[in-house]
Each structure stands twice: as structure tokens, then as C-alpha cells.
Design an enzyme around this catalytic site. Structure first.
Site, PDB file in Angstrom:
ATOM      1  N   GLY A 327     -19.951  16.597   3.187  1.00 47.54           N
ATOM      2  CA  GLY A 327     -20.567  17.378   4.254  1.00 47.54           C
ATOM      3  C   GLY A 327     -21.958  17.853   3.878  1.00 47.54           C
ATOM      4  N   SER A 328     -22.340  18.970   4.398  1.00 53.35           N
ATOM      5  CA  SER A 328     -23.708  19.472   4.211  1.00 53.35           C
ATOM      6  C   SER A 328     -23.980  20.032   2.827  1.00 53.35           C
ATOM      7  CB  SER A 328     -24.018  20.539   5.258  1.00 53.35           C
ATOM      8  OG  SER A 328     -24.022  19.973   6.552  1.00 53.35           O
ATOM      9  N   THR A 329     -22.966  20.097   1.961  1.00 55.93           N
ATOM     10  CA  THR A 329     -23.217  20.594   0.603  1.00 55.93           C
ATOM     11  C   THR A 329     -24.216  19.723  -0.140  1.00 55.93           C
ATOM     12  OG1 THR A 329     -21.330  19.357  -0.293  1.00 55.93           O
ATOM     13  CG2 THR A 329     -20.921  21.627   0.411  1.00 55.93           C
ATOM     14  N   ASN A 635     -22.564  25.123  10.100  1.00 58.24           N
ATOM     15  CA  ASN A 635     -22.127  24.585   8.823  1.00 58.24           C
ATOM     16  C   ASN A 635     -22.216  25.593   7.726  1.00 58.24           C
ATOM     17  OD1 ASN A 635     -22.015  22.317  10.388  1.00 58.24           O
ATOM     18  ND2 ASN A 635     -23.061  21.008   8.936  1.00 58.24           N
TER      19      ASN A 635
END
Length: 635
Positions: A327-329, A635
Site C-alpha cells: 500500500g502507501s507505506t 490512507n
């Protein structure tokens, strides 16, 4: 008549025959006597050493002395794995006249369940040399010992021996990190050194116990004993003491491990915390866990089947084998990659209308904020977790450069030094897709990779390791579990460590750090509520990983989905920014947004490590997390 008598009796001939027969008998006697004397001389003189050795073996027996397994401690000296005295049932087959009858009697006396009888019989056949006892049963109960004592006269070759048995005081929360020992099976028996493992009945099966088996096991000893005709020991003639296994001090902090396990609160997920400068793993939790002590003595069939069939997969080590879309990590790592490739600069601004389109394609790749964030530079893209910025970045870099740059952070590789069973997960590439599906790579798949979706899969350990590299400003220090073996400190520089990430401009690290800090402290930060009241500067990045793909015009609604179809919540963090002492990766399966369900857990871990106060109150952390659940979008 006279002539007739002479014909009937010939005295001369009879005497001659008698003498001949006597001579032949004498020759036979002499020959037999000579043979007997020769045989006696051969046995007593020529073969004297051979037969006196055999005679001595009938009287003197060499018995193995198993070593004491090394203990395992946490970094502060708290005991994580110890050895407790117990009574085991042993059997020497050579002393048993009727093995089947003896086993049947033991099954009756011990009141074994039907499903355990076959395994009991199988263990009676596992040994490496004559007169070596086989371990039939461990951790006997007092009632069982009493039954065996009363029937000892009926059980030749069966003994009850006092031995040390592995015990894990914090079995459940450390079950995956420590692993466990178990009985040596037939396959392992065929590969082990029969001399060093003589008399040893347990071996490391998973985790640290498996990786450091050679260190923890030690060296077997032996003793020479005199026995009587029935095999009973009369006296000890000599011995070579076994060498105990080395004690192992881990980098794990028991209190941090406990906190991480309690923070997950039974939810499926993982928390990994690393000290960036040294690579020492401070906590590595996979939840739910299991009672590893049950595997030491041999778990029963029904209980093992229940664990295997448990829908929450307690036997699965999510920390090193769980594979999740990041994901956005990964946006701070992609920002570094874009700077290194020269695709972006810190000041480059894009306009976000709420979506991205490939040239000539009508499909819209949407930002999580459907109306868009407007003008977005690199720092703000991290703070607000803007998807459109990274769609654009991924498209301009291309999958080849993305793969190369993300591999440098450890994605798609095994990053741990002494982490047994670690998965490499997946950093996709053209070559991988061609080999896996026999298909070309499509531009739209690069766009998905740009926000940590699509084929990209990471483990929690990889995320924590990459965050530690980011905290170190590109310096790679390989994560490790062992701090000391015996009294010897382990080296920090380990073999096969990846190369450092070097940027043309060191100030670029500060720009990415600033964006990561604003995630928690900025007015638009996705985890700004988590950053309230921080006593130190902290950088972080939230992430939400889709379990299934949405259609072009579909909107995600967690309330309408089954719990196991909801998004995974992720968060990575490092602190303090000036001199990072901890890097954390949190994944909570099907929990929803990372900024609400994972960020608070990462902060609690950082607070516990950096602040001198008592550990954070778990109940308060849960309450804060729940209160933010409906307050923070995105997010």
C-alpha cells in the site's frame, strides 16, 4: 571238518583287521585332538585380543550422555527458554524379549489414547545404534510413574529416567520468534551426527531454536559402565562429560515483545521493531500465536488438527512469511527512487484532479480523495498520501527502474540474517511476469505498483528493514536476532548485506524525512491524530492494502463487506528523526485504514522504547484508536 573250521575262523586276519581299525581310530583321535588343540590355540593366542574385547563388551557398556541445551535470554537477561526437570520413558530393545507384548503392556499401563498408540510404537524403533535407549514418552505424570514402578518386574528393558525438558515461559507471544524443539523424527535421525546426537531426543524445529541448533545443542559425552548378565548397571568405570550448549542472548526485548502482542489484541497481524543503527530486532510478533510447549513433548493429533484448521492460522508466521501489498507505506521509498533516478525533484509540483490517466487510455486511476489534492509537491505527496503523484512517478520511471530501486531497499529479497524460514515475498518485474504467466508487462500494472498494489507483496520484516534503511539515510544494516552467543558479542556487519543507497544530494533525505514527519504533525497528515502530544520527532507513513480489486466506478464500503474482505491496515515509522533509535512496521489484517488502526500501535511501540516512563497503557491506546476510526479519512 578241520578245513571247514579254518574257513570259518581266520585268527590271523582278524588280528590284522583289529590292528588296522585301532590304528585308524587312533589317527582319528589324534586328528581331532590336534584340531581341538589348534582351535584352542587360535582362540586363546591368535585371537586373544578380539575375544577379550568381546567379553569386555558383554561386561562393559558405553552409554551416551546428552548435553544440556543452552538457555535463551532476551537482551536484558530475562529468560525466554529454559530447561525443566521431567521424567521420560525409555526403552532398550536389546533387553526386551517380546517387544510387542511389552509395548501392549505399556499402552495399557499408561492409558494412552488410541490415536497416540501408533506414534508410540513408531518411537520404539527410532535409534541409531545397539543398546541406545529410545524415547517413548516425555513428561510422565506421577500416576503413570507409579504404575510403571509397580510393574517393573514385567518390563525388562524399560526405564524411567529423569531428564531436562525445554520450557517456554512466554510460549504464545514468542512462539514464532523463538520457535520450539520437538522429538527427533526418522528423517532427521538419518541426517544427524550419530555420535553427537547419541542420547539426544529433541532438536530445534523452527525459529531461533532451529537456526542456532548447533550452538544450543552442545557436544555429547559418554560413560563406561559395568553391567551384569541382565544388563543392569553395577558401577561406573569412567566418563567423558558432555559439553553444554552455549547460552543465547537475543536482541529481542521481552517487554517490547509483550507490548506488541497485547497491542494486536488477538487480531491477525504482525509488528516488527528494529534498532536501525545495529539491525537488532527488538520485537517480532505474529498474531495469533500458539502454545509452543505443546510441541515439545509431542502434540496430540486432535489438537494439532485443530491448529491447522483454525481459520486464523496461528501456526503461520506472518512476520516473516505473510505476504501483503505494501500500500502507501512505500511512498517515501518511491520518492527516494524518483530522486535517485532524476525523474522528480523535491520542488516538482503536479496538479491532482483526483485521478491519473495513461496517455491514450480512458481508464482513470483514482486518488483516495476523489476530488483530488490540487497542487502537490513531493513533501505534500507523502503527508497527504497522494496517489496521483505516485501514479505519475511510477509511469515516468517504468517497471524496470522501479524494480531495481525497490530491490535496493530489500523488497523481493530475504533481508534477515538468522531468521529461519523467511520468505522473499515478491517485487514484480517484466522477467518475473513472463516466467510466471508467459505474458508481457502492461503499463497499467506499473501504475498499480506505484501505490504498492498489484503484484507487489512484502513481509512485515521487509517493511521494517526498509524503514530502518530509510532511517539510516541509505545505510544497510542487516536485521538479526542474536546479540550474544555465550559471552561473545555478535558482529554488526554481516555477510550478504545489501549495498548502501547513495543519493547525489544528501539533503534529499531531509526532504523525505520532512514529508514523513508531516504525516504525524502536519495539518493534513493522514495520521495527525496519532501524532498529538508526541515528545519527540517521528516520521511515518500509513498504508491501506486492498484485499480485492474495486471496479472502475466502485467505492469501498467496509460496512458492506465481510470482515475478511476488508482492507489491511499498515503503518511504518521511525524516531527520533535526528538520530533514529527505532523503526517499526505494523500490519493488522482486515482492520481498515492504516492511519487509524495501525498508526497508534506504531507510536505505542516507539513510546515504549524511547521514553523513560512506564510502557503505554494498552487499553488507552485501543480507546484512542477506536475514537479515531471514524474521524480520519484516507490512507
Amino acid at each position: 571238518m578241520r578245513d571247514r573250521r579254518q574257513v570259518l575262523k581266520n585268527t590271523h586276519q582278524e588280528v590284522r583287521i583289529f590292528r588296522l581299525r585301532s590304528l585308524l581310530a587312533l589317527l582319528v583321535v589324534v586328528a581331532l585332538t590336534t584340531t581341538l588343540m589348534g582351535r584352542l590355540a587360535y582362540l586363546q593366542v591368535t585371537q586373544h585380543e578380539v575375544y577379550i574385547t568381546r567379553s569386555e563388551k558383554n561386561r562393559v557398556r558405553v552409554e551416551p550422555l546428552p548435553p544440556t541445551r543452552g538457555l535463551i535470554y532476551d537482551r536484558n537477561g530475562q529468560l525466554l527458554a529454559e530447561n525443566r526437570p521431567t521424567y521420560n520413558l525409555m526403552l532398550v530393545r536389546e533387553r526386551v524379549e517380546d517387544l510387542d507384548a511389552t509395548l501392549n503392556l505399556l499402552v495399557e499401563l499408561l492409558a494412552l489414547p488410541e490415536e497416540g498408540v501408533e506414534a508410540f510404537r513408531e518411537r520404539s524403533r527410532q535409534r541409531t545404534r545397539p543398546y541406545q535407549p529410545a524415547l517413548l514418552m516425555s513428561d510422565l505424570k506421577e500416576e503413570q510413574i507409579a504404575h510403571l514402578a509397580l510393574n517393573r518386574h514385567r518390563l525388562p528393558g524399560v526405564e524411567v529416567e529423569a531428564q531436562l525438558l525445554r520450557y517456554y515461559p512466554d510460549a504464545e507471544m514468542l512462539s514464532h520468534a523463538l520457535g520450539y524443539v520437538g522429538r527427533i523424527n526418522a528423517e532427521e535421525l538419518a541426517t544427524l551426527d550419530p555420535g553427537n546426537y547419541a542420547g539426544t531426543h529433541f532438536i530445534g524445529k523452527t525459529g531461533v531454536e532451529r537456526f542456532y541448533e548447533d550452538v544450543l545443542h552442545g557436544q555429547a559425552g559418554l560413560r563406561k559402565v559395568e553391567t551384569n548378565a541382565r544388563g543392569r548397571v553395577l558401577r561406573e568405570l569412567g566418563r567423558t562429560d558432555p559439553v553444554p550448549g552455549e547460552n543465547l542472548t537475543l536482541t529481542i526485548d521481552r517487554d517490547m515483545q509483550k507490548l506488541a502482542y497485547e497491542l494486536l489484541d488477538g487480531r491477525r497481524g504482525s509488528i516488527v521493531a528494529i534498532e536501525p543503527a545495529s539491525g537488532e530486532i527488538l520485537a517480532m510478533v505474529s498474531a495469533p500465536g500458539f502454545d509452543s510447549n505443546r510441541f515439545v513433548t509431542g502434540i496430540d493429533v486432535a489438537s494439532y488438527q485443530a491448529l491447522q484448521e483454525d481459520i486464523d492460522l496461528p501456526l503461520f508466521n506472518r512476520a516473516i512469511r505473510g505476504q501483503y501489498p505494501p500500500g502507501s507505506t512505500i511512498k517515501p521509498f518511491l520518492a527516494i527512487a524518483g530522486l535517485a533516478e532524476g525523474v522528480i525533484t523535491p520542488n516538482r509540483v503536479i496538479n491532482d484532479p483526483g485521478y491519473f490517466q495513461l496517455p491514450g487510455d480512458t481508464r482513470r486511476y483514482r486518488n483516495w480523495l476523489r476530488w483530488g489534492h490540487g497542487r502537490v509537491d513531493m513533501e505534500r505527496s507523502i503527508e497527504v498520501s497522494n496517489n496521483t503523484y505516485y501514479y505519475t512517478l511510477a509511469h515516468e520511471m517504468g517497471i524496470d527502474s522501479l524494480h531495481e530501486r525497490m530491490t535496493a531497499f530489500g523488497f523481493g529479497q530475504r533481508v534477515g540474517h538468522d531468521v529461519f524460514g523467511e520468505s522473499a515475498a515478491l517485487m514484480p518485474s517484466r522477467e518475473w511476469k513472463r516466467g510466471r504467466f508467459n505474458q508481457p508487462w502492461y503499463p497499467g500494472e506499473t501504475i498499480s505498483v506505484g501505490i504498492g498494489q498489484g503484484y507487489w507483496q512484502v513481509t512485515p520484516l521487509q517493511l521494517a528493514a526498509a524503514t530502518a534503511v530509510l532511517a539510516n539515510r541509505g545505510k544497510w544494516v542487516k536485521p538479526r536476532m542474536a546479540k550474544r552467543i555465550g559471552d561473545h558479542e555478535q558482529e554488526t556487519v554481516l555477510p550478504d548485506t545489501l549495498g548502501d543507497i547513495v543519493l547525489d544530494n544528501e539533503a534529499w533525505w531531509d526532504k523525505v524525512f520532512s514529508g514523513a514527519e508531516k504525516v504525524l504533525s502536519g495539518s493534513e497528515g493522514t495520521a495527525r491524530r496519532t501524532g498529538v502530544g508526541l515528545d519527540y520527532r517521528m516520521g511515518g507513513k500509513s498504508g491501506t492494502a486492498q484485499v480485492f480489486s474495486l471496479g472502475q466506478d466502485q467505492r469501498y464500503d467496509a460496512d458492506e463487506l465481510a470482515e475478511r474482505l476488508r482492507d489491511h491496515a499498515l503503518f511504518v515509522a521511525f524516531a527520533p528523526l535526528e538520530d533514529p533509535q527505532i523503526a517499526v512496521a505494523v500490519i493488522v489484517e482486515n482492520a481498515g485504514g492504516g492511519s487509524t488502526h495501525a498508526a497508534h500501535l506504531a507510536r505505542a511501540m516507539s513510546d515504549a522504547w524511547l521514553l523513560d516512563d512506564e510502557a503505554p497503557d494498552v487499553e488507552e491506546v485501543r480507546e484512542e484508536m477506536e475514537s479515531d476510526n471514524a474521524s480520519v479519512a484516507g490512507n
